[in-house]
Design a protein around this motif. Structure first.
Motif, PDB file in Angstrom:
ATOM      1  N   ALA A 130      71.522  -1.668   9.715  1.00  0.00           N
ATOM      2  CA  ALA A 130      71.319  -0.777   8.564  1.00  0.00           C
ATOM      3  C   ALA A 130      70.423  -1.427   7.519  1.00  0.00           C
ATOM      4  N   TYR A 131      70.588  -2.711   7.324  1.00  0.00           N
ATOM      5  CA  TYR A 131      69.745  -3.408   6.346  1.00  0.00           C
ATOM      6  C   TYR A 131      68.274  -3.335   6.737  1.00  0.00           C
ATOM      7  N   LEU A 132      67.997  -3.588   8.033  1.00  0.00           N
ATOM      8  CA  LEU A 132      66.606  -3.643   8.486  1.00  0.00           C
ATOM      9  C   LEU A 132      65.992  -2.262   8.666  1.00  0.00           C
ATOM     10  N   ARG A 137      67.351 -13.091   0.613  1.00  0.00           N
ATOM     11  CA  ARG A 137      68.017 -14.366   0.341  1.00  0.00           C
ATOM     12  C   ARG A 137      69.483 -14.171  -0.027  1.00  0.00           C
ATOM     13  N   LEU A 138      69.829 -12.968  -0.446  1.00  0.00           N
ATOM     14  CA  LEU A 138      71.231 -12.670  -0.739  1.00  0.00           C
ATOM     15  C   LEU A 138      71.952 -12.101   0.480  1.00  0.00           C
ATOM     16  N   PHE A 139      71.276 -11.213   1.219  1.00  0.00           N
ATOM     17  CA  PHE A 139      71.947 -10.479   2.292  1.00  0.00           C
ATOM     18  C   PHE A 139      72.338 -11.372   3.466  1.00  0.00           C
ATOM     19  N   PHE A 140      71.373 -12.075   4.043  1.00  0.00           N
ATOM     20  CA  PHE A 140      71.653 -12.813   5.273  1.00  0.00           C
ATOM     21  C   PHE A 140      72.629 -13.982   5.060  1.00  0.00           C
ATOM     22  N   VAL A 145      73.938   4.290  12.728  1.00  0.00           N
ATOM     23  CA  VAL A 145      72.874   3.760  11.870  1.00  0.00           C
ATOM     24  C   VAL A 145      71.514   4.273  12.342  1.00  0.00           C
ATOM     25  N   THR A 146      71.282   4.263  13.662  1.00  0.00           N
ATOM     26  CA  THR A 146      69.995   4.751  14.172  1.00  0.00           C
ATOM     27  C   THR A 146      69.834   6.243  13.900  1.00  0.00           C
ATOM     28  N   THR A 191      64.699  -4.968  14.209  1.00  0.00           N
ATOM     29  CA  THR A 191      65.858  -4.436  14.930  1.00  0.00           C
ATOM     30  C   THR A 191      65.945  -5.033  16.333  1.00  0.00           C
ATOM     31  N   SER A 192      64.813  -5.306  16.945  1.00  0.00           N
ATOM     32  CA  SER A 192      64.825  -5.923  18.281  1.00  0.00           C
ATOM     33  C   SER A 192      65.509  -7.278  18.254  1.00  0.00           C
ATOM     34  N   ASN A 193      65.263  -8.043  17.200  1.00  0.00           N
ATOM     35  CA  ASN A 193      65.868  -9.367  17.119  1.00  0.00           C
ATOM     36  C   ASN A 193      67.367  -9.295  16.852  1.00  0.00           C
ATOM     37  N   VAL A 194      67.829  -8.253  16.152  1.00  0.00           N
ATOM     38  CA  VAL A 194      69.269  -8.052  16.006  1.00  0.00           C
ATOM     39  C   VAL A 194      69.895  -7.823  17.387  1.00  0.00           C
ATOM     40  N   LEU A 195      69.271  -6.965  18.187  1.00  0.00           N
ATOM     41  CA  LEU A 195      69.775  -6.693  19.525  1.00  0.00           C
ATOM     42  C   LEU A 195      69.708  -7.929  20.410  1.00  0.00           C
TER      43      LEU A 195
END
Length: 426
Positions: free
Chosen positions: A28-30, A62-65, A148-149, A404-408
């Motif tokens: 959702a963030y990305l 810098r806050l989220f991750f 989310v998608t 999103t690819s890197n999240v997966l």
């Protein structure tokens, strides 16, 4: 108070549900939060006038991750009596890979860049670990990601009324039309996965999303993404059917299919090679200038074949990059080589490529087992893996940018090494 309340009651259920939501939060963030807050401040650009605008780590990043990684650690500590364990061999492989990428800072052109950018992926991986160790089923993780998608598709469809089309295509709420194309393709894979679920609400939502996704891909003019959405699902279906019918392990099937494809594309058939494919797809035998980038990248790989130039310490680092010395402006301004495998070799050498491909095979073995337990989820993961394997032939996405690819990819890595009560997450 009984042990059932302390260890199996409301508190535990809440923490497990929260853990299962962590991958959806990253997605959702990305796909939504960052683009809606920051992306419109970056002007899409074509390489003819400069590199595609890429966001630098903003305050929200810098806050989220770090915040989500901290939450993940808290959940693991709170549920330490329930968490499973990690496979020793797979864990060592991940540690070796990321440790080696960190080691490349010792000879990188810009050492600080290596550690800064690598830390982002380590934080992302940490944020996903509670999900795979605490969730009872993979479906508990995938359902929130699917919604989310769906939301991202709806927001991008609505953006047609307020966002102008650029000279190279419609970007939606993102900085570039290729980002919209990539996110729409991933949403399409989730929409097809939704058709395999028993919940009719999910099936209906997936069915309604598909035409909207195709429409977004068409107006984005992202030909690669559209082509992948049309090619990947049939290929994944073939792979899953072959796995279940003929009992051919997915990693073996991947290798068997890759050899003739590589032979075909590399010119093994007289009078036909990748230039002919490019001419058919885009009308340009150079894959819109990519072949020049690949030749230049190959020459740079030859200078440091084993160790590479340093993780993400070649492109986009200013005057220190050998690319900036090229008279060809397309090469000098390129943000990457438009090929994930070439960039992996360019930045980490043969060592990084070997470790990374070993991880990909490990992920394929996990998907192979998943297909036997949940064919729908297995089909989705097969689709996602094929999408990333093929997309990185024409774009650089392996550990490049927060996508999103890197999240997966990270979710599949974590799932492949996780054991819960002596079994893999399914």
């Amino acid at each position: 108070m009984s042990d059932a309340v302390v260890h199996g009651g409301i508190g535990q259920g809440y923490r497990r549900r929260l853990a299962a939501l962590l991958p959806a939060m990253d997605l959702a963030y990305l796909m939504l939060v960052w683009p809606l807050i920051y992306a419109r401040g970056y002007v899409p650009a074509d390489l003819s006038s400069g590199p595609v605008a890429e966001a630098q780590p903003a305050l929200l990043n810098r806050l989220f991750f770090p915040g989500l990684a901290a939450l993940a650690v808290i959940l693991l500590i709170a549920e330490r009596h329930r968490i499973g364990r990690l496979r020793l061999l797979g864990s060592c492989l991940l540690v070796a890979f990321f440790g080696y990428l960190a080691l490349t800072s010792a000879w990188a052109l810009v050492p600080a860049t290596v550690l800064t950018r690598l830390s982002l992926y380590v934080l992302l991986l940490i944020s996903l670990i509670p999900a795979v160790l605490l969730a009872d089923r993979l479906d508990d993780i995938l359902r929130p990601m699917f919604w989310v998608t769906v939301t991202a598709v709806a927001v991008n469809v609505a953006s047609v009324a307020v966002v102008h089309t650029t000279s190279i295509g419609f970007p939606g709420i993102y900085t570039h039309k290729n980002t919209l194309g990539a996110n729409a393709t991933i949403a399409g894979l989730f929409a097809i996965f939704a058709l395999t679920r028993a919940d009719h609400r999910i099936r209906v939502a997936g069915f309604l999303c598909l035409p909207a996704i195709l429409g977004l891909l068409l107006i984005s003019e992202s030909k690669t993404s559209l082509g992948l959405l049309l090619l990947v699902p049939p290929a994944a279906l073939f792979a899953v059917a072959t796995r279940r019918r003929l009992r051919i392990a997915l990693p073996i099937l991947m290798v068997v299919l890759t050899i003739p494809a590589a032979f075909f594309v590399s010119g093994g058939v007289p009078g036909f090679d990748y230039r002919d494919i490019s001419r058919v797809v885009s009308g340009d035998p150079s894959f819109t200038g990519r072949t020049d980038l690949w030749k230049f990248s190959a020459s740079q790989i030859a200078e440091r074949p084993m160790t590479g130039w340093g993780f993400q310490s070649f492109w986009g680092i200013g005057p220190a990059s050998p690319a900036t010395k090229m008279t060809d402006t397309f090469i000098a301004r390129a943000p990457h080589s438009h090929n994930g495998y070439i960039d992996m070799a360019l930045e980490g050498g043969l060592i990084a490529v070997s470790l990374f491909l070993s991880i990909i095979m490990m992920v394929a073995w996990w998907i192979d087992r998943l297909v036997d337990r949940d064919v729908g989820a297995g089909f989705l993961m097969t689709s996602c893996l094929l999408y990333m394997l093929w997309q990185n032939l024409f774009e650089t996405d392996w550990l490049h940018g927060t996508t999103t690819s890197n999240v997966l990819l990270m979710l599949m890595m974590a799932s492949a090494v996780a054991l819960r009560n002596g079994r893999s997450l399914t």
